[in-house]
Design a protein around this motif. Structure first.
Motif, PDB file in Angstrom:
ATOM      1  N   ARG A   4       0.607  -1.104  -0.076  1.00  0.00           N
ATOM      2  CA  ARG A   4       0.076   0.006   0.080  1.00  0.00           C
ATOM      3  C   ARG A   4       1.052   1.139   0.008  1.00  0.00           C
ATOM      4  N   ILE A   5       2.015   1.222   0.758  1.00  0.00           N
ATOM      5  CA  ILE A   5       2.976   2.446   0.714  1.00  0.00           C
ATOM      6  C   ILE A   5       3.525   2.485  -0.289  1.00  0.00           C
ATOM      7  N   LEU A   6       4.018   1.464  -1.178  1.00  0.00           N
ATOM      8  CA  LEU A   6       4.396   1.694  -2.547  1.00  0.00           C
ATOM      9  C   LEU A   6       3.482   2.202  -3.506  1.00  0.00           C
ATOM     10  N   THR A   7       2.402   1.498  -3.451  1.00  0.00           N
ATOM     11  CA  THR A   7       1.152   2.366  -4.528  1.00  0.00           C
ATOM     12  C   THR A   7       1.030   3.721  -3.988  1.00  0.00           C
ATOM     13  N   THR A   8       0.922   4.091  -2.860  1.00  0.00           N
ATOM     14  CA  THR A   8       0.777   5.680  -2.676  1.00  0.00           C
ATOM     15  C   THR A   8       2.093   6.384  -3.327  1.00  0.00           C
ATOM     16  N   ALA A   9       3.349   5.790  -2.880  1.00  0.00           N
ATOM     17  CA  ALA A   9       4.447   6.510  -3.378  1.00  0.00           C
ATOM     18  C   ALA A   9       4.378   6.568  -5.067  1.00  0.00           C
ATOM     19  N   THR A  10       4.217   5.650  -5.516  1.00  0.00           N
ATOM     20  CA  THR A  10       3.988   5.618  -6.973  1.00  0.00           C
ATOM     21  C   THR A  10       3.093   6.550  -7.572  1.00  0.00           C
ATOM     22  N   ARG A  11       1.864   6.618  -6.958  1.00  0.00           N
ATOM     23  CA  ARG A  11       0.779   7.390  -7.385  1.00  0.00           C
ATOM     24  C   ARG A  11       1.304   8.833  -7.173  1.00  0.00           C
ATOM     25  N   LEU A  12       2.054   9.342  -6.068  1.00  0.00           N
ATOM     26  CA  LEU A  12       2.347  10.876  -5.760  1.00  0.00           C
ATOM     27  C   LEU A  12       3.682  10.852  -6.922  1.00  0.00           C
ATOM     28  N   ALA A  13       4.523   9.955  -7.046  1.00  0.00           N
ATOM     29  CA  ALA A  13       5.471  10.315  -8.174  1.00  0.00           C
ATOM     30  C   ALA A  13       4.780  10.612  -9.571  1.00  0.00           C
ATOM     31  N   HIS A  14       3.960   9.855  -9.886  1.00  0.00           N
ATOM     32  CA  HIS A  14       3.441  10.089 -11.430  1.00  0.00           C
ATOM     33  C   HIS A  14       2.693  11.545 -10.971  1.00  0.00           C
ATOM     34  N   GLU A  15       1.875  11.685  -9.974  1.00  0.00           N
ATOM     35  CA  GLU A  15       1.212  13.137  -9.995  1.00  0.00           C
ATOM     36  C   GLU A  15       2.399  14.294 -10.216  1.00  0.00           C
ATOM     37  N   HIS A  16       3.168  14.136  -9.392  1.00  0.00           N
ATOM     38  CA  HIS A  16       4.422  15.026  -9.356  1.00  0.00           C
ATOM     39  C   HIS A  16       4.969  15.312 -10.517  1.00  0.00           C
ATOM     40  N   ARG A  17       5.077  14.156 -11.427  1.00  0.00           N
ATOM     41  CA  ARG A  17       5.756  14.432 -12.724  1.00  0.00           C
ATOM     42  C   ARG A  17       4.608  15.088 -13.815  1.00  0.00           C
ATOM     43  N   ARG A  18       3.394  14.844 -13.551  1.00  0.00           N
ATOM     44  CA  ARG A  18       2.166  15.356 -14.364  1.00  0.00           C
ATOM     45  C   ARG A  18       2.285  16.772 -14.279  1.00  0.00           C
ATOM     46  N   ARG A  19       2.143  17.039 -12.928  1.00  0.00           N
ATOM     47  CA  ARG A  19       2.285  18.426 -12.703  1.00  0.00           C
ATOM     48  C   ARG A  19       3.387  19.413 -12.805  1.00  0.00           C
ATOM     49  N   HIS A  20       4.535  18.908 -12.988  1.00  0.00           N
ATOM     50  CA  HIS A  20       5.816  19.499 -13.264  1.00  0.00           C
ATOM     51  C   HIS A  20       6.833  18.884 -14.341  1.00  0.00           C
ATOM     52  N   PRO A  21       6.277  18.478 -15.714  1.00  0.00           N
ATOM     53  CA  PRO A  21       6.847  17.818 -16.654  1.00  0.00           C
ATOM     54  C   PRO A  21       8.193  18.501 -16.652  1.00  0.00           C
ATOM     55  N   HIS A  22       8.301  19.665 -16.980  1.00  0.00           N
ATOM     56  CA  HIS A  22       9.603  20.288 -17.199  1.00  0.00           C
ATOM     57  C   HIS A  22      10.962  20.034 -16.465  1.00  0.00           C
ATOM     58  N   TRP A  23      10.608  19.606 -15.258  1.00  0.00           N
ATOM     59  CA  TRP A  23      11.602  18.949 -14.373  1.00  0.00           C
ATOM     60  C   TRP A  23      12.381  17.663 -14.844  1.00  0.00           C
ATOM     61  N   TYR A  24      11.583  17.028 -15.787  1.00  0.00           N
ATOM     62  CA  TYR A  24      12.052  15.801 -16.166  1.00  0.00           C
ATOM     63  C   TYR A  24      12.626  15.791 -17.527  1.00  0.00           C
ATOM     64  N   ALA A  25      12.506  16.807 -18.186  1.00  0.00           N
ATOM     65  CA  ALA A  25      12.694  17.051 -19.803  1.00  0.00           C
ATOM     66  C   ALA A  25      14.160  17.069 -19.995  1.00  0.00           C
ATOM     67  N   ASP A  26      14.606  16.879 -21.281  1.00  0.00           N
ATOM     68  CA  ASP A  26      15.996  17.179 -21.582  1.00  0.00           C
ATOM     69  C   ASP A  26      16.176  18.599 -21.554  1.00  0.00           C
ATOM     70  N   PRO A  27      17.508  18.921 -20.915  1.00  0.00           N
ATOM     71  CA  PRO A  27      17.868  20.533 -21.023  1.00  0.00           C
ATOM     72  C   PRO A  27      17.728  21.061 -22.117  1.00  0.00           C
ATOM     73  N   ASP A  28      18.014  20.363 -23.385  1.00  0.00           N
ATOM     74  CA  ASP A  28      17.997  21.135 -24.530  1.00  0.00           C
ATOM     75  C   ASP A  28      16.590  21.370 -25.190  1.00  0.00           C
ATOM     76  N   LEU A  29      15.552  20.943 -24.503  1.00  0.00           N
ATOM     77  CA  LEU A  29      13.996  20.972 -24.738  1.00  0.00           C
ATOM     78  C   LEU A  29      13.313  21.813 -23.825  1.00  0.00           C
ATOM     79  N   LEU A  30      12.542  22.705 -24.460  1.00  0.00           N
ATOM     80  CA  LEU A  30      11.972  23.685 -23.686  1.00  0.00           C
ATOM     81  C   LEU A  30      10.276  23.406 -23.718  1.00  0.00           C
TER      82      LEU A  30
END
Length: 115
Positions: A4-30
């Motif tokens: 259950r903790i793993l599922t919550t952590a995974t869900r939070l990680a996906h939510e963070h990535r959805r809200r802040h996609p530019h944090w995970y992008a290639d630095p040459d892409l904007l």
């Protein structure tokens, strides 16, 4: 419980990535938000720039710009003006434009935390 903790952590990680996609992008892409910040204009203005002037790629629902294309666009739009005295430039250096790059900022913060 651990599952259950793993599922919550995974869900939070996906939510963070959805809200802040530019944090995970290639630095040459904007993303459009990064380009708007760099140009000092609104996101709507960036979206209205013709693609033949500022090329972009659509990946899913996001529009992605290459950093070199944004630099080329800015260079093409520079107003060089006329020199004040015939044949002699003013000698005043333009202020260096600094744009916020979230990927670089996060990497800097991570390096500070590790070092």
């Amino acid at each position: 419980m651990a599952n259950r903790i793993l599922t919550t952590a995974t869900r939070l990680a996906h939510e963070h990535r959805r809200r802040h996609p530019h944090w995970y992008a290639d630095p040459d892409l904007l993303f459009v938000e990064n380009v708007a910040t760099a140009l000092g204009c609104s996101v709507d203005h960036v979206r209205r720039i013709p693609r033949n002037e500022l090329p972009a790629a659509r990946v899913g629902q996001r529009v992605i710009y290459r950093r070199i294309d944004v630099a080329t666009y800015v260079a093409a739009k520079l107003d060089r003006g006329a020199p004040a005295i015939k044949g002699k430039p003013l000698g005043v250096q333009p202020a260096r434009a600094v744009s916020f790059d979230p990927v670089r900022q996060v990497r800097t913060l991570l390096k500070e935390d590790q070092g």
